[in-house]
Motif scaffolding. Structure first.
Motif, short mmCIF file in Angstrom:
data_model
loop_
_atom_site.label_atom_id
_atom_site.label_comp_id
_atom_site.label_asym_id
_atom_site.label_seq_id
_atom_site.Cartn_x
_atom_site.Cartn_y
_atom_site.Cartn_z
N GLU A 192 17.76 39.34 -19.18
CA GLU A 192 18.02 38.02 -19.73
C GLU A 192 17.00 37.75 -20.82
O GLU A 192 15.91 38.31 -20.81
N CYS A 193 17.37 36.88 -21.76
CA CYS A 193 16.52 36.69 -22.94
C CYS A 193 16.37 35.22 -23.29
O CYS A 193 17.28 34.41 -23.08
N PHE A 194 15.21 34.90 -23.87
CA PHE A 194 14.98 33.60 -24.49
C PHE A 194 14.53 33.88 -25.92
O PHE A 194 13.63 34.68 -26.15
N TYR A 195 15.18 33.22 -26.89
CA TYR A 195 14.96 33.54 -28.30
C TYR A 195 14.71 32.26 -29.08
O TYR A 195 15.49 31.29 -28.97
N LEU A 196 13.64 32.22 -29.85
CA LEU A 196 13.31 31.08 -30.71
C LEU A 196 13.36 31.53 -32.17
O LEU A 196 12.84 32.59 -32.51
N TYR A 197 13.99 30.70 -33.02
CA TYR A 197 14.05 31.06 -34.43
C TYR A 197 14.19 29.82 -35.30
O TYR A 197 14.64 28.75 -34.83
N ILE A 198 13.82 29.97 -36.55
CA ILE A 198 13.95 28.92 -37.57
C ILE A 198 14.68 29.54 -38.75
O ILE A 198 14.42 30.69 -39.12
N ASN A 199 15.60 28.79 -39.33
CA ASN A 199 16.37 29.29 -40.47
C ASN A 199 16.02 28.54 -41.75
O ASN A 199 15.65 27.36 -41.71
N ARG A 200 16.19 29.21 -42.88
CA ARG A 200 16.13 28.52 -44.16
C ARG A 200 17.37 27.61 -44.25
O ARG A 200 18.26 27.66 -43.40
N PRO A 201 17.44 26.72 -45.27
CA PRO A 201 18.59 25.80 -45.34
C PRO A 201 19.91 26.53 -45.22
O PRO A 201 20.22 27.46 -45.97
N SER A 202 20.70 26.13 -44.23
CA SER A 202 21.96 26.80 -43.93
C SER A 202 22.85 25.88 -43.12
O SER A 202 22.38 24.94 -42.47
N ILE A 203 24.14 26.16 -43.18
CA ILE A 203 25.11 25.48 -42.32
C ILE A 203 25.66 26.52 -41.36
O ILE A 203 26.15 27.57 -41.79
N ILE A 204 25.58 26.23 -40.08
CA ILE A 204 26.05 27.13 -39.05
C ILE A 204 27.32 26.51 -38.47
O ILE A 204 27.28 25.45 -37.85
N VAL A 205 28.45 27.17 -38.71
CA VAL A 205 29.73 26.62 -38.28
C VAL A 205 30.15 27.22 -36.95
O VAL A 205 29.81 28.36 -36.62
N GLY A 206 30.91 26.45 -36.18
CA GLY A 206 31.39 26.89 -34.89
C GLY A 206 32.44 27.98 -35.01
O GLY A 206 33.10 28.12 -36.04
N ARG A 207 32.59 28.73 -33.95
CA ARG A 207 33.48 29.90 -33.94
C ARG A 207 34.91 29.55 -34.34
O ARG A 207 35.60 30.36 -34.97
N HIS A 208 35.38 28.36 -33.99
CA HIS A 208 36.79 28.03 -34.19
C HIS A 208 37.00 27.02 -35.32
O HIS A 208 38.04 26.37 -35.39
N GLN A 209 36.03 26.91 -36.22
CA GLN A 209 36.12 25.91 -37.28
C GLN A 209 36.61 26.50 -38.60
O GLN A 209 36.46 27.70 -38.87
N ASN A 210 37.17 25.61 -39.41
CA ASN A 210 37.50 25.92 -40.80
C ASN A 210 36.23 25.68 -41.60
O ASN A 210 35.84 24.52 -41.82
N SER A 211 35.59 26.72 -42.06
CA SER A 211 34.28 26.59 -42.69
C SER A 211 34.29 25.67 -43.90
O SER A 211 33.42 24.81 -44.06
N GLY A 221 36.67 33.97 -43.84
CA GLY A 221 37.98 34.55 -43.57
C GLY A 221 38.45 34.36 -42.15
O GLY A 221 39.65 34.44 -41.87
N SER A 222 37.52 34.11 -41.23
CA SER A 222 37.90 33.88 -39.83
C SER A 222 38.37 32.45 -39.57
O SER A 222 38.70 32.10 -38.43
N SER A 223 38.41 31.62 -40.61
CA SER A 223 38.85 30.23 -40.44
C SER A 223 40.32 30.19 -40.01
O SER A 223 41.13 31.01 -40.46
N PRO A 224 40.68 29.23 -39.17
CA PRO A 224 42.09 29.08 -38.79
C PRO A 224 42.94 28.71 -40.00
O PRO A 224 42.43 28.32 -41.06
N GLN A 225 44.25 28.83 -39.84
CA GLN A 225 45.18 28.45 -40.90
C GLN A 225 44.99 26.98 -41.26
O GLN A 225 44.78 26.13 -40.40
N TYR A 226 45.06 26.68 -42.58
CA TYR A 226 44.95 25.29 -43.00
C TYR A 226 45.69 25.06 -44.31
O TYR A 226 45.96 26.01 -45.05
#
Length: 326
Positions: free
Chosen positions: A28-47, A239-244
């Motif tokens: 099992e793992c615990f992971y800490l991280y910080i990102n530069r400015p970015s938008i992280i979209v959910g798996r099932h979202q239209n980006s 490209g993984s975005s649902p149809q829209y």
């Protein structure tokens, strides 16, 4: 438990690391991280429906899709992210509360009245500072969350500001909440680095078998390959975005233009252009030219620069026409 801290601000690498740990580490793992400015979209979202395209492009903000569901979130160097990667059989009945409890413990020890509220949020004085998401993957559970510590909240608002009338789809929509930074509520100021240390040490104290783990050269090579093949690609992030369906009208020097797009797997399946513009060639040629292209600003602009757009839309520049496509 392996306790790991990232040494990069690259969001594609950090999200790829989560998948790598899920897929390759028995512990099992615990992971800490910080990102530069970015938008992280959910798996099932239209980006595209979650971002302010112009602002994101102007400010060189990364857009990366994650494995878990839920809504889009803004990351910057003032935002700390945490991940728990746990065995499913041991934790199959656990919800968001279990793995946000260590965060609340630290905040309460700092004198804050932080609470778990709703389905997956942490709040102070009714304002959200943490959103959490999870997914099941290869008999493991990934639960991760954001911690707004000293983020630039105007940037967050601007990056995620989008006109909902442009898109019609069934993708998961983000719910915007009033947000706050943890640092604004501390009686005694501390740095983000100090806050990160407090969380890291507290989680380690909760798991007696925990050990600090540094990614090996082989780990890093495998993660970089995952970035190259997945998290750094247009196919995964857009490209993984649902149809829209997309619709937008713009006023130009050549008249009013309305653009309608049907998009499937991130590619334009059908384009229709209406308006009071003048043209010397059939507008259907331009529509057919757009069909099959990725709904991606860089790709479309490059292709449009290869044709005489003013034959189809008199007195309309490529740059102005692009405004109607996003």
């Amino acid at each position: 438990m392996l306790c790991i801290r990232s040494n990069t601000l690259d969001p594609a690498f950090n999200l790829a690391t989560e998948e790598f740990l899920l897929d390759n580490k028995a512990d099992e793992c615990f992971y800490l991280y910080i990102n530069r400015p970015s938008i992280i979209v959910g798996r099932h979202q239209n980006s595209l429906a979650e971002i302010n395209v112009d602002y994101v492009k102007k400010n060189n903000i990364d857009v990366v899709r994650r494995l878990s569901g839920g809504g889009a979130v803004f990351h910057d160097p003032g935002n700390l992210n945490f991940s728990f990667i746990m065995n499913k059989e041991r934790n199959n009945t656990e919800g968001f509360k279990k793995y946000t409890r260590p965060i609340l413990d630290v905040l309460i020890s700092l004198g804050l009245d932080a609470k778990f509220e709703g389905r997956n949020d942490l709040t102070i004085d009714g304002k959200k500072f943490s959103g959490n998401a999870k997914c099941l993957y290869n008999d493991k559970i990934l639960q991760h969350g954001t911690l707004l510590f000293s983020s630039k909240l105007p940037d967050l608002s601007n990056a995620l500001k989008v006109n909902p009338l442009k898109f019609q789809d069934k993708a998961v929509k983000s719910v915007r909440s009033r947000v706050t930074n943890i640092s604004e509520h501390l009686k005694q100021p501390i740095t983000l680095a100090r806050f990160e240390n407090l969380i890291f040490d507290h989680v380690r104290s909760l798991y007696p078998d925990s050990e600090i783990y540094n990614l090996s050269d082989a780990d890093i090579a495998a993660i970089n390959k995952l970035v190259e093949d997945k998290y750094g690609t247009w196919d995964w992030n857009f490209g993984s975005s649902p149809q829209y369906n997309f619709q937008k009208g713009i006023k130009t020097n050549g008249g009013f233009i309305e653009i309608n797009l049907e998009v499937q797997k991130g590619r334009i399946e059908k384009a229709k252009i209406f308006g009071d513009f003048f043209n010397s060639r059939d507008i259907n040629e331009l529509e057919n030219f757009l069909n099959g292209m990725p709904h991606d600003p860089q790709h479309i602009k490059e292709k449009l620069n290869s044709i005489q757009l003013d034959h189809y839309l008199e007195n309309v520049s490529v740059e102005h026409f692009m405004e109607g496509l996003f």
